[in-house]
Design a protein around this motif. Structure first.
Motif, PDB file in Angstrom:
ATOM      1  N   LEU A  14      61.268  76.779  18.706  1.00  0.00           N
ATOM      2  CA  LEU A  14      61.688  77.124  20.071  1.00  0.00           C
ATOM      3  C   LEU A  14      60.691  78.080  20.726  1.00  0.00           C
ATOM      4  O   LEU A  14      60.375  77.948  21.917  1.00  0.00           O
ATOM      5  CB  LEU A  14      63.085  77.756  20.051  1.00  0.00           C
TER       6      LEU A  14
ATOM      7  N   LEU B  20      49.416  74.909  35.808  1.00  0.00           N
ATOM      8  CA  LEU B  20      49.598  74.121  37.031  1.00  0.00           C
ATOM      9  C   LEU B  20      49.428  74.982  38.279  1.00  0.00           C
ATOM     10  O   LEU B  20      48.876  74.537  39.279  1.00  0.00           O
ATOM     11  CB  LEU B  20      50.989  73.480  37.051  1.00  0.00           C
ATOM     12  N   ARG B  21      49.915  76.211  38.213  1.00  0.00           N
ATOM     13  CA  ARG B  21      49.866  77.047  39.403  1.00  0.00           C
ATOM     14  C   ARG B  21      48.530  77.789  39.554  1.00  0.00           C
ATOM     15  O   ARG B  21      48.001  77.880  40.644  1.00  0.00           O
ATOM     16  CB  ARG B  21      51.017  78.075  39.372  1.00  0.00           C
TER      17      ARG B  21
ATOM     18  N   PHE C 224      52.005  75.724  30.451  1.00  0.00           N
ATOM     19  CA  PHE C 224      51.964  74.564  31.350  1.00  0.00           C
ATOM     20  C   PHE C 224      52.196  74.988  32.800  1.00  0.00           C
ATOM     21  O   PHE C 224      51.438  74.612  33.709  1.00  0.00           O
ATOM     22  CB  PHE C 224      53.031  73.568  30.895  1.00  0.00           C
ATOM     23  N   ALA C 225      53.243  75.811  32.999  1.00  0.00           N
ATOM     24  CA  ALA C 225      53.572  76.233  34.373  1.00  0.00           C
ATOM     25  C   ALA C 225      52.435  77.079  34.961  1.00  0.00           C
ATOM     26  O   ALA C 225      52.042  76.890  36.115  1.00  0.00           O
ATOM     27  CB  ALA C 225      54.891  77.017  34.378  1.00  0.00           C
ATOM     28  N   VAL C 226      51.912  78.001  34.152  1.00  0.00           N
ATOM     29  CA  VAL C 226      50.834  78.866  34.649  1.00  0.00           C
ATOM     30  C   VAL C 226      49.577  78.038  34.923  1.00  0.00           C
ATOM     31  O   VAL C 226      48.899  78.227  35.940  1.00  0.00           O
ATOM     32  CB  VAL C 226      50.555  79.995  33.629  1.00  0.00           C
TER      33      VAL C 226
ATOM     34  N   TRP D 172      57.714  76.119  21.812  1.00  0.00           N
ATOM     35  CA  TRP D 172      57.986  75.352  23.032  1.00  0.00           C
ATOM     36  C   TRP D 172      57.952  76.273  24.263  1.00  0.00           C
ATOM     37  O   TRP D 172      57.368  75.916  25.292  1.00  0.00           O
ATOM     38  CB  TRP D 172      59.340  74.640  22.951  1.00  0.00           C
ATOM     39  N   LEU D 173      58.590  77.448  24.134  1.00  0.00           N
ATOM     40  CA  LEU D 173      58.605  78.383  25.268  1.00  0.00           C
ATOM     41  C   LEU D 173      57.185  78.769  25.666  1.00  0.00           C
ATOM     42  O   LEU D 173      56.836  78.798  26.855  1.00  0.00           O
ATOM     43  CB  LEU D 173      59.393  79.644  24.898  1.00  0.00           C
TER      44      LEU D 173
ATOM     45  N   PRO E 205      53.745  70.798  22.310  1.00  0.00           N
ATOM     46  CA  PRO E 205      55.048  70.741  21.636  1.00  0.00           C
ATOM     47  C   PRO E 205      55.202  69.524  20.730  1.00  0.00           C
ATOM     48  O   PRO E 205      55.896  69.584  19.714  1.00  0.00           O
ATOM     49  CB  PRO E 205      56.056  70.666  22.793  1.00  0.00           C
TER      50      PRO E 205
ATOM     51  N   LEU F 244      51.025  69.945  27.545  1.00  0.00           N
ATOM     52  CA  LEU F 244      52.101  68.954  27.410  1.00  0.00           C
ATOM     53  C   LEU F 244      52.192  68.419  25.984  1.00  0.00           C
ATOM     54  O   LEU F 244      53.284  68.167  25.469  1.00  0.00           O
ATOM     55  CB  LEU F 244      51.843  67.781  28.366  1.00  0.00           C
TER      56      LEU F 244
ATOM     57  N   ALA G 146      55.614  75.932  27.462  1.00  0.00           N
ATOM     58  CA  ALA G 146      56.173  75.762  28.808  1.00  0.00           C
ATOM     59  C   ALA G 146      55.559  76.781  29.767  1.00  0.00           C
ATOM     60  O   ALA G 146      55.192  76.450  30.908  1.00  0.00           O
ATOM     61  CB  ALA G 146      57.697  75.914  28.768  1.00  0.00           C
ATOM     62  N   VAL G 147      55.431  78.023  29.289  1.00  0.00           N
ATOM     63  CA  VAL G 147      54.799  79.057  30.120  1.00  0.00           C
ATOM     64  C   VAL G 147      53.350  78.675  30.410  1.00  0.00           C
ATOM     65  O   VAL G 147      52.879  78.738  31.558  1.00  0.00           O
ATOM     66  CB  VAL G 147      54.885  80.432  29.422  1.00  0.00           C
TER      67      VAL G 147
END
Lengths: 569, 89
Positions: B33, B47-48, B43-45, B36-37, B65, B62, B40-41
């Motif tokens: 977990l 992208l932005r 991935f989001a960072v 994965w977290l 995980p 992507l 995810a962080v």
């Protein structure tokens, strides 16, 4: 000299059957593509080519479902608990498709990123915390597991919630079929009933077995149909198969002021919505079914990874198509600009025209979309029928019904659920009803905490679980409206059918409901007497590596018999 | 090294084995977990901050995980075998 017959093991046989099912689907897709290219060369019209490829692929997929019928309840409800990790992964991927469609109903490309985070999280949570343990329980449905863990009275919450999740997700997908239909000259009502007919043909003969067998072909066709035309387009337009060329062209177009991405949210908002989606995905009844249908707890644990491996290429392909929609036919800014109010779904429906696809590419693209809709719809329909047919009729209302009566009731449930979902999808008064939003919120707030706490905390008690489910439901109902307003004000809202009130991914209410559920479960469990020793032992045994299902151990004896006749394992 | 568990009565030894298996399962699940977290962080960072233009970087976050899930599966299977379980796939 004794004669020894050398025979392939059942395990190897099942693997070869799976290989044949997926291989046959890809072979069919390749053959159809070759025939349609030849038809294009001799001047046959594009509508004929698209129609023929679509009809052939749908007939093939429906044929898989129709030919894998069964008369055994264990096979009808559980696919004989015989799916290999690969096929169970296909079933899991199909279960994740409804949220994928809901993401496409949004206006912003951020919804794809949110789906990527949420679906990945849901599958990881499922693999690590839920799937193998749920499989070990031996339950027919998630509601039966919760009833074994927290008492039969928990079905008051879990059966209606599971059914509502499935019914609403089916209605949302049928509505999407209706929305896509006018782009191809079909009325929405015709598309909805035709899709429902196909889904029923895929499921009604063999229930879980038929849907699982068809899911392998559907997911394979969906991924191939999304990626192959995109590769052809990349090669023709940029002279390379590298997606980086597409990204560079998009970046150049954005630098020219052609960036029409609507509602760009911050990294924090994107992450928050993704994290909120994860528990909803993990508790989707279709994904839980994938672990229950698997042939062992190890296969159940591996299935989410297989599902993720199948979803990621599809997701990347769809992102590529959205970029193509933004670029237009010549690789630059489209002559007819993409309206900022249109959803990703509208953009994708217009792709054959805006990107000037060949008839073959259009045909594969349409077949992929239909296969993905079929897979997602069949997944939720089977889960809904299992909930009513098994939990409500077999275990509660008519526990002594004969085998044929149980099968007839389950098939009737499939039919009734499908018709009800079609009615919901077509009723003009419910045109803006946020079915997807409600379904994901219910899954996260009512089902998810019970599953995780029931597996991982043996001290959780029946009053605690009931209080938690009630609190989750109440919090969801109370918070849905204010959270919807908040979501509408700040980011990931949509202009699609799922936009009211909060968009498909305004599922923060679901996350808050899940937290309320968990808090109430823990608090009430701590102030009530510990559960009986046998329930604590059941929770302990869930986490041990056992070879037989805990709830229906006798079925382990017939499992190998059921498995030997199953297409995917 | 002396294996103290060998000198314990059978039931106690089984209990210890179960507890060790539970601990190992919980640690593996928690680690998965956390990974994965983190992805995810990332991935989001990405992208932005970096934008979607760097396809390889986006794809890395992507796919991370998925690789972690494969490793997790192997480790959990080993833990199951160590406590006398384990199944063929």
């Amino acid at each position: 000299m004794a004669f020894v017959a050398v025979q392939a093991s059942p395990h190897a046989r099942r693997r070869s059957r799976l290989g044949r099912a997926i291989g046959l689907t890809l072979l069919l897709a390749g053959a159809l593509a070759a025939v349609s290219v030849a038809a294009e060369r001799i001047g046959i019209g594009a509508p004929w080519i698209v129609g023929t490829v679509f009809a052939a692929s749908m007939t093939f997929l429906a044929g898989i479902g129709a030919l894998t019928g069964t008369t055994r309840p264990t096979v009808f409800f559980l696919a004989g608990r015989a799916l290999t990790a690969s096929v169970a992964g296909c079933v899991g991927a199909a279960a994740c498709l409804p949220p994928f469609w809901l993401a496409l109903g949004e206006r912003s490309t951020d919804s794809l990123a949110v789906f990527a985070i949420g679906a990945t999280g849901g599958l990881v949570v499922s693999a690590a915390l839920v799937a193998p343990f749920l499989h070990r329980s031996g339950a027919y449905t998630p509601a039966e597991f919760l009833a074994a863990r927290f008492g039969r009275v928990s079905r008051v919450f879990t059966v209606p919630a599971s059914y509502a999740v499935c019914l609403f997700l089916l209605a949302a997908q049928l509505r999407i079929a209706g929305r896509l239909a006018p782009s191809f000259g079909v009325t929405p009502a015709d598309a909805v009933w035709a899709m429902l007919g196909l889904v029923l043909v895929c499921c009604i003969a063999g229930g879980a077995r038929s849907a699982s067998a068809a899911a392998a072909g559907e997911v394979a066709l969906a991924v191939a149909g999304i990626l192959a035309p995109l590769a052809v387009l990349l090669a023709a337009r940029f002279g390379t198969l590298s997606p980086q060329a597409l990204a560079d062209a998009l970046a150049a177009a954005a630098a020219d002021g052609a960036d029409r991405s609507a509602g760009r949210s911050s990294a924090f908002a994107m992450l928050g919505y993704g994290l909120a989606l994860a528990p909803a995905v993990a508790a989707l009844p279709g994904l839980c079914n994938a672990s229950l249908f698997a042939r062992g707890s190890a296969a159940a644990r591996r299935a989410p990874a297989v599902a993720l491996a199948m979803l990621l290429p599809a997701l990347a392909g769809v992102a590529g198509w959205v970029a193509v929609a933004h670029l237009g036919p010549a690789g630059g800014v489209p002559a007819a600009p993409v309206p900022s109010a249109s959803t990703l779904l509208d953009m994708l429906a217009a792709i054959p025209a805006t990107a000037q696809l060949s008839a073959t590419s259009t045909a594969l693209f349409v077949a992929a979309a239909a296969a993905a809709l079929l897979a997602g719809s069949a997944s939720v329909l089977v889960a809904a029928a299992n909930g009513v047919g098994y939990d409500l009729l077999n275990r509660t209302l008519a526990p002594k019904a004969t085998r044929s009566a149980r099968m007839a009731a389950a098939r009737l449930c499939l039919l009734a659920t499908g018709v009800a979902a079609a009615w919901l999808a077509l009723d003009p008064r419910l045109r803006d009803a946020p079915f997807g939003h409600v379904a994901l919120t219910l899954a996260a707030s009512v089902l998810f905490p019970g599953l995780v706490i029931g597996i991982w905390w043996k001290r959780a008690t029946r009053p605690g679980a009931l209080a938690g489910m009630a609190a989750g439901l109440a919090a969801t109902l109370l918070l849905a409206v204010p959270i919807a307003d908040l979501a509408a004000a700040g980011g990931l809202t949509s202009g699609g059918a799922e936009s009211t009130p909060a968009g498909a991914f305004g599922s923060i209410a679901g996350l808050l409901g899940a937290l309320a559920n968990a808090a109430a479960t823990i608090a009430v469990s701590l102030v009530t007497a510990p559960p009986p020793v046998e329930r604590q032992r059941f929770a302990d045994d869930l986490r041990r590596s056992v070879s037989r299902p805990l709830l229906h151990p006798h079925e382990a004896l017939i499992q190998s018999h059921a498995a030997s006749s199953h297409i995917g394992g | 090294m002396i294996d103290i568990a060998r000198f314990l009565p059978g039931r106690r030894r089984a209990d210890l084995g179960r507890q060790a298996h539970f601990r190992r399962t919980a640690i593996l699940a928690g680690g998965m977990l956390v990974l994965w977290l983190a992805s995810a962080v990332g991935f989001a960072v990405q992208l932005r901050m970096g934008g979607a233009a760097d396809v390889a970087a986006v794809a890395f976050w992507l796919v991370a995980p998925l690789i972690a899930l494969a490793v997790f599966d192997r480790l959990q299977a080993r833990a199951d075998r160590a406590c006398g379980g384990g199944e063929r796939l």
